[in-house]
Design an enzyme around this catalytic site. Structure first.
Site, PDB file in Angstrom:
ATOM      1  N   ASP A 111      32.582  40.622  35.210  1.00 48.18           N
ATOM      2  CA  ASP A 111      33.645  41.180  34.285  1.00 48.18           C
ATOM      3  C   ASP A 111      33.145  40.273  32.778  1.00 48.18           C
ATOM      4  OD1 ASP A 111      34.143  38.423  35.318  1.00 48.18           O
ATOM      5  OD2 ASP A 111      36.158  39.279  36.057  1.00 48.18           O
ATOM      6  N   ASP A 115      47.445  36.211  42.063  1.00 45.52           N
ATOM      7  CA  ASP A 115      48.052  37.348  42.317  1.00 45.52           C
ATOM      8  C   ASP A 115      47.466  38.416  42.929  1.00 45.52           C
ATOM      9  OD1 ASP A 115      46.303  38.096  40.379  1.00 45.52           O
ATOM     10  OD2 ASP A 115      47.758  39.028  39.045  1.00 45.52           O
ATOM     11  N   HIS A 165      44.045  39.505  42.035  1.00 43.23           N
ATOM     12  CA  HIS A 165      43.045  40.112  41.546  1.00 43.23           C
ATOM     13  C   HIS A 165      41.721  39.742  41.849  1.00 43.23           C
ATOM     14  CE1 HIS A 165      43.526  37.172  38.190  1.00 43.23           C
ATOM     15  NE2 HIS A 165      42.012  37.171  38.115  1.00 43.23           N
ATOM     16  N   GLU A 225      43.547  43.991  38.193  1.00 44.38           N
ATOM     17  CA  GLU A 225      45.005  43.318  38.249  1.00 44.38           C
ATOM     18  C   GLU A 225      45.535  44.205  39.123  1.00 44.38           C
ATOM     19  OE1 GLU A 225      45.495  40.666  36.944  1.00 44.38           O
ATOM     20  OE2 GLU A 225      45.126  40.342  34.942  1.00 44.38           O
TER      21      GLU A 225
HETATM   22  C1  GLP Z   1      39.219  35.045  36.819  1.00 43.01           C
HETATM   23  C2  GLP Z   1      38.115  35.810  36.877  1.00 43.01           C
HETATM   24  C3  GLP Z   1      38.085  36.184  38.680  1.00 43.01           C
HETATM   25  C4  GLP Z   1      38.444  34.751  39.425  1.00 43.01           C
HETATM   26  C5  GLP Z   1      39.699  34.332  38.896  1.00 43.01           C
HETATM   27  C6  GLP Z   1      40.162  32.939  39.795  1.00 43.01           C
HETATM   28  O1  GLP Z   1      40.533  35.946  36.671  1.00 43.01           O
HETATM   29  N1  GLP Z   1      38.068  37.086  36.374  1.00 43.01           N
HETATM   30  O2  GLP Z   1      36.966  36.470  39.011  1.00 43.01           O
HETATM   31  O3  GLP Z   1      38.171  35.120  40.783  1.00 43.01           O
HETATM   32  O4  GLP Z   1      39.536  33.989  37.521  1.00 43.01           O
HETATM   33  O5  GLP Z   1      39.448  31.906  38.868  1.00 43.01           O
HETATM   34  P1  GLP Z   1      39.319  30.402  39.835  1.00 43.01           P
HETATM   35  O6  GLP Z   1      38.060  30.470  40.718  1.00 43.01           O
HETATM   36  O7  GLP Z   1      39.040  29.490  38.547  1.00 43.01           O
HETATM   37  O8  GLP Z   1      40.560  30.228  40.543  1.00 43.01           O
END
Ligand code: GLP
Length: 264
Positions: free
Chosen positions: A67, A136, A138, A143
């Site tokens: 993304d 949540d 995702h 989402e």
């Molecule tokens: C963002 C990214 C996800 C990732 C998420 C969790 O939303 N788009 O790919 O898994 O954050 O991030 P973290 O690993 O910092 O908890």
């Protein structure tokens, strides 16, 4: 789903890096799906170490990132382009032309998304997709309520995700509202998936993803339908799993030929 629980994020990251390293050695022209966020950073560090110290060669590897924020240039420090460069690509020998990250500045977002899907197909599909998880549920930026068959497309972030990701930006209102993300259907086509989760703030969502009903209200739960998905968790993230003891017992009794680190 195979559930692997380890005491620390370091131990989890070592296993995940070894799974990727084994793939890169077995299939030097493999296609990796990569993720951003805090979670994969230690794993990336380990892969960089393997490249430096053990000559792990990425010169034929192709990558696709999940993304990117719409409206951020690749040079913006909070863009996922910049994140990947900082934590991985500047340290490895993946050829520049083999790296694919959605372009958040594309004038025609729909065409950019269609092109991204075509590029994945043209590369022969993703061999292994790395995933983190939002608080949540995702995955990528799919989402809650995302179609479980969705393809790469533009999405609008929830307030929760913008709030969670505000720690990287100067002010919460600087977090972009829109993103380009691989779809859940795109992710499900990867031949293998590694879902990583660390910390107690992921415990509830991981229990729901792994053991709860499959639902668009927890997009990660669709991984229960994936034939080769592994969830790798540290102990705090595993705290709410109903069958935690069983998963630990299974991993402790893995036959030698199935070991990721030992033996291979
Ligand atoms: C963002 C990214 C996800 C990732 C998420 C969790 O939303 N788009 O790919 O898994 O954050 O991030 P973290 O690993 O910092 O908890």
């Amino acid at each position: 789903m195979e559930i692997i629980i380890q005491p620390t994020p370091e131990a989890v990251s070592l296993i995940a890096a070894n799974i990727i390293a084994n793939l890169v050695r077995d299939k030097p022209d493999c296609v990796l799906g990569l993720a951003t966020g805090n979670t994969p950073i230690l794993m990336y560090r380990e892969l960089v170490r393997m490249h430096r110290e053990a000559g792990l060669d990425f010169s034929r590897v192709t990558t696709f990132n999940l993304d990117e924020y719409v409206g951020l240039s690749p040079k913006h420090p909070q863009s996922y382009h910049a994140f990947m460069h900082e934590h991985l690509f500047q340290h490895l020998n993946v050829p520049r032309q083999n790296i694919h990250i959605p372009n958040g500045l594309a004038a025609d977002i729909a065409a950019e998304c269609a092109q991204f899907e075509l590029a994945i197909r043209g590369a022969g599909g993703i061999d292994l997709q790395v995933l983190g998880i939002g608080t949540d549920g995702h995955i990528g930026f799919n989402e809650r309520s995302s179609s479980l068959a969705s393809r790469t497309r533009i999405k609008t972030l929830t307030e929760q995700t913008r709030h969670d990701n505000a720690r990287y930006f100067g002010r919460p209102e600087d977090v972009p509202m829109h993103v380009i993300t691989m779809g859940v259907g795109t992710i499900m086509e990867a031949r293998q998936v590694l879902l990583l989760a660390f910390g107690e703030n992921k415990a509830q969502v991981m229990a729901a993803a792994v053991e709860g009903p499959i639902s668009a209200m927890n997009p990660a739960s669709i991984l229960q339908m994936h034939p080769v998905a592994k969830a790798l968790l540290d102990e705090p993230a595993a705290a709410q799993l109903t069958l935690g003891d069983y998963y630990r017992w299974v991993y402790a009794h893995k036959p030698d030929w199935q070991q990721f680190v030992r033996g291979r």
